[in-house]
Motif scaffolding. Structure first.
Motif, PDB file in Angstrom:
ATOM      1  N   LYS A  57       0.837  -1.213   0.000  1.00 11.31           N
ATOM      2  CA  LYS A  57       0.000   0.000   0.000  1.00 11.31           C
ATOM      3  C   LYS A  57       0.862   1.249   0.000  1.00 11.31           C
ATOM      4  N   LYS A  58       0.398   2.252  -0.726  1.00 11.34           N
ATOM      5  CA  LYS A  58       1.075   3.545  -0.673  1.00 11.34           C
ATOM      6  C   LYS A  58       0.673   4.237   0.631  1.00 11.34           C
ATOM      7  N   VAL A  59       1.530   5.168   1.055  1.00  8.46           N
ATOM      8  CA  VAL A  59       1.306   5.804   2.353  1.00  8.46           C
ATOM      9  C   VAL A  59      -0.092   6.411   2.472  1.00  8.46           C
ATOM     10  N   LYS A  60      -0.546   7.032   1.361  1.00  5.24           N
ATOM     11  CA  LYS A  60      -1.853   7.705   1.451  1.00  5.24           C
ATOM     12  C   LYS A  60      -3.005   6.697   1.609  1.00  5.24           C
ATOM     13  N   GLN A  61      -2.714   5.402   1.350  1.00  2.00           N
ATOM     14  CA  GLN A  61      -3.749   4.372   1.537  1.00  2.00           C
ATOM     15  C   GLN A  61      -3.725   3.770   2.942  1.00  2.00           C
ATOM     16  N   LEU A  62      -2.796   4.250   3.763  1.00  3.40           N
ATOM     17  CA  LEU A  62      -2.685   3.686   5.118  1.00  3.40           C
ATOM     18  C   LEU A  62      -3.547   4.461   6.107  1.00  3.40           C
ATOM     19  N   SER A  63      -3.993   3.764   7.135  1.00  2.00           N
ATOM     20  CA  SER A  63      -4.705   4.453   8.217  1.00  2.00           C
ATOM     21  C   SER A  63      -3.672   5.152   9.115  1.00  2.00           C
ATOM     22  N   GLY A  64      -4.144   5.975  10.022  1.00  2.00           N
ATOM     23  CA  GLY A  64      -3.246   6.720  10.919  1.00  2.00           C
ATOM     24  C   GLY A  64      -2.347   5.798  11.732  1.00  2.00           C
ATOM     25  N   GLY A  65      -2.961   4.755  12.299  1.00  5.30           N
ATOM     26  CA  GLY A  65      -2.181   3.818  13.125  1.00  5.30           C
ATOM     27  C   GLY A  65      -1.151   3.057  12.303  1.00  5.30           C
ATOM     28  N   MET A  66      -1.507   2.733  11.059  1.00  4.20           N
ATOM     29  CA  MET A  66      -0.550   2.047  10.168  1.00  4.20           C
ATOM     30  C   MET A  66       0.622   2.967   9.838  1.00  4.20           C
ATOM     31  N   LYS A  67       0.307   4.255   9.615  1.00  6.66           N
ATOM     32  CA  LYS A  67       1.378   5.218   9.312  1.00  6.66           C
ATOM     33  C   LYS A  67       2.368   5.292  10.473  1.00  6.66           C
ATOM     34  N   ARG A  68       1.819   5.286  11.675  1.00  6.42           N
ATOM     35  CA  ARG A  68       2.724   5.381  12.824  1.00  6.42           C
ATOM     36  C   ARG A  68       3.583   4.124  12.933  1.00  6.42           C
ATOM     37  N   ARG A  69       2.980   2.969  12.675  1.00  5.77           N
ATOM     38  CA  ARG A  69       3.769   1.728  12.722  1.00  5.77           C
ATOM     39  C   ARG A  69       4.835   1.713  11.632  1.00  5.77           C
ATOM     40  N   LEU A  70       4.526   2.320  10.491  1.00  7.31           N
ATOM     41  CA  LEU A  70       5.531   2.426   9.428  1.00  7.31           C
ATOM     42  C   LEU A  70       6.712   3.286   9.902  1.00  7.31           C
ATOM     43  N   MET A  71       6.388   4.353  10.636  1.00  7.83           N
ATOM     44  CA  MET A  71       7.474   5.196  11.159  1.00  7.83           C
ATOM     45  C   MET A  71       8.363   4.423  12.120  1.00  7.83           C
ATOM     46  N   ILE A  72       7.740   3.522  12.878  1.00 11.17           N
ATOM     47  CA  ILE A  72       8.526   2.717  13.820  1.00 11.17           C
ATOM     48  C   ILE A  72       9.426   1.742  13.045  1.00 11.17           C
ATOM     49  N   ALA A  73       8.856   1.124  12.009  1.00  9.65           N
ATOM     50  CA  ALA A  73       9.658   0.211  11.180  1.00  9.65           C
ATOM     51  C   ALA A  73      10.843   0.963  10.564  1.00  9.65           C
TER      52      ALA A  73
END
Ligand SMILES: Nc1ncnc2c1ncn2[C@@H]1O[C@H](COP(=O)(O)OP(=O)(O)OP(=O)(O)O)[C@@H](O)[C@H]1O
Ligand SMILES: [Mg+2]
Length: 296
Positions: free
Chosen positions: A129-145
């Motif tokens: 998924k592209k970032v704009k397709q992610l939910s808020g919580g998914m975006k934050r988990r991506l930042m952690i990754a």
């Protein structure tokens, strides 16, 4: 060697905002250190000086023995950072972003690590998924990754669970504990005090740019809270106790000093043991300690 050493840090923003007013603390090897404080206390400012996003007005910030302003290349390599604000570009997908991030650190083939992080952060099924397709919580988990692709030695987490749902928050904390077991040192800010209490070995509470208290989590709770004991009796008894707080019928509530021994307390009340129907003990919490420190 200390993962992080902060000494007499002062940060005054252009315009005169005194965000950090002469503050010192360390993060020790392999510990989870919680930096707590109300909104505007100065937590993010401290993290920004560690990552060299902001320059200290004065004082020392060292990562593994190196001054962050003088040796930024070295110190940045040791660091993984999860910023409070969500910042990700929307054009690439999750996996690509993690590959680019690895590239920044000079790691060209990092598939194993990336897959591991995608699984650990429940992002594997969303990897295309592209970032704009992610939910808020998914975006934050991506930042952690992203913060973890290069296996940093010191991880800075600024509100990593804001907007993450309760189930995933649990998973995330387990993961943070695993990272610590593997030897990573962690500096964490959070407004979820229950989590901080479970997770942090030591805690510093800051308010208006100053450190109000610092110590082992359990020790702080013991120092700033009291223990509540509730006794239910089977029959009336004339209790004389300096700790008696409220009586409702046959229920008696006491507030006792944290170190008070249960046996000693009961003996002092002179209640015959055979008329005690129930005893409930409520230990103080970090939330209570926090409120006390911040309000005083
Ligand atoms: N770039 C900036 N320029 C001027 N003032 C700033 C800047 N960033 C933060 N401040 C001010 O510095 C103080 C500390 O802010 P900081 O963001 O460090 O707080 P915080 O503890 O992270 O709060 P929160 O819990 O809300 O994230 C606040 O008074 C804030 O308004
Ligand atoms: Mg902040």
């Amino acid at each position: 060697m200390l993962p992080l050493k902060i000494e007499n840090l002062i940060k005054t923003y252009p315009g005169g905002q005194h965000a950090v007013k002469g503050l010192s603390f360390d993060v020790r090897p392999g510990e989870i250190f919680g930096l707590l404080g109300p909104n505007g206390a100065g937590k993010t400012t401290i993290i920004s000086t560690i990552t060299t996003l902001e320059k200290p007005s004065s004082g020392v910030v060292e990562v593994f023995g190196q001054d962050v302003t003088q040796n930024a290349r070295f110190t940045k390599k040791q660091l993984g950072v999860v910023h409070q604000e969500i910042i990700n570009s929307g054009f690439f997908d999750v996996e690509e972003i993690l590959q680019f991030q690895s590239g920044y650190y000079g790691i060209s083939r990092n598939k194993e690590r990336i897959d591991f992080l995608l699984h650990k952060l429940s992002l594997y099924e969303h990897r295309r998924k592209k970032v704009k397709q992610l939910s808020g919580g998914m975006k934050r988990r991506l930042m952690i990754a992203k913060a973890l692709v290069h296996t940093p030695k010191l991880l800075l987490l600024d509100e990593p669970t804001a907007g993450v749902d309760i189930g995933l928050r649990e998973t995330l904390w387990q993961f943070v504990q695993e990272l610590r077991k593997e030897g990573m040192s962690i500096l964490l800010t959070t407004h979820y005090l229950e989590e901080a209490e479970q997770l942090c070995d030591r805690i510093g509470i800051i308010n208006l740019g100053s450190l109000e208290c610092l110590g082992e989590t359990k020790e702080l709770v013991r120092q700033y809270t009291q223990k509540k004991i509730r006794l239910t009796l089977t029959e009336a008894f004339p209790i004389q106790s300096e700790y008696l707080f409220i009586q409702e019928g046959l229920e008696f509530s006491f507030v006792v000093p944290p170190g008070k021994l249960m046996g000693e307390f009961l003996a002092e009340t002179r209640i015959p043991v055979n008329i005690i129907k129930d005893v409930k003990i409520e230990e103080g919490t970090l939330e209570e300690a926090f409120m006390k420190v911040v309000r005083s």
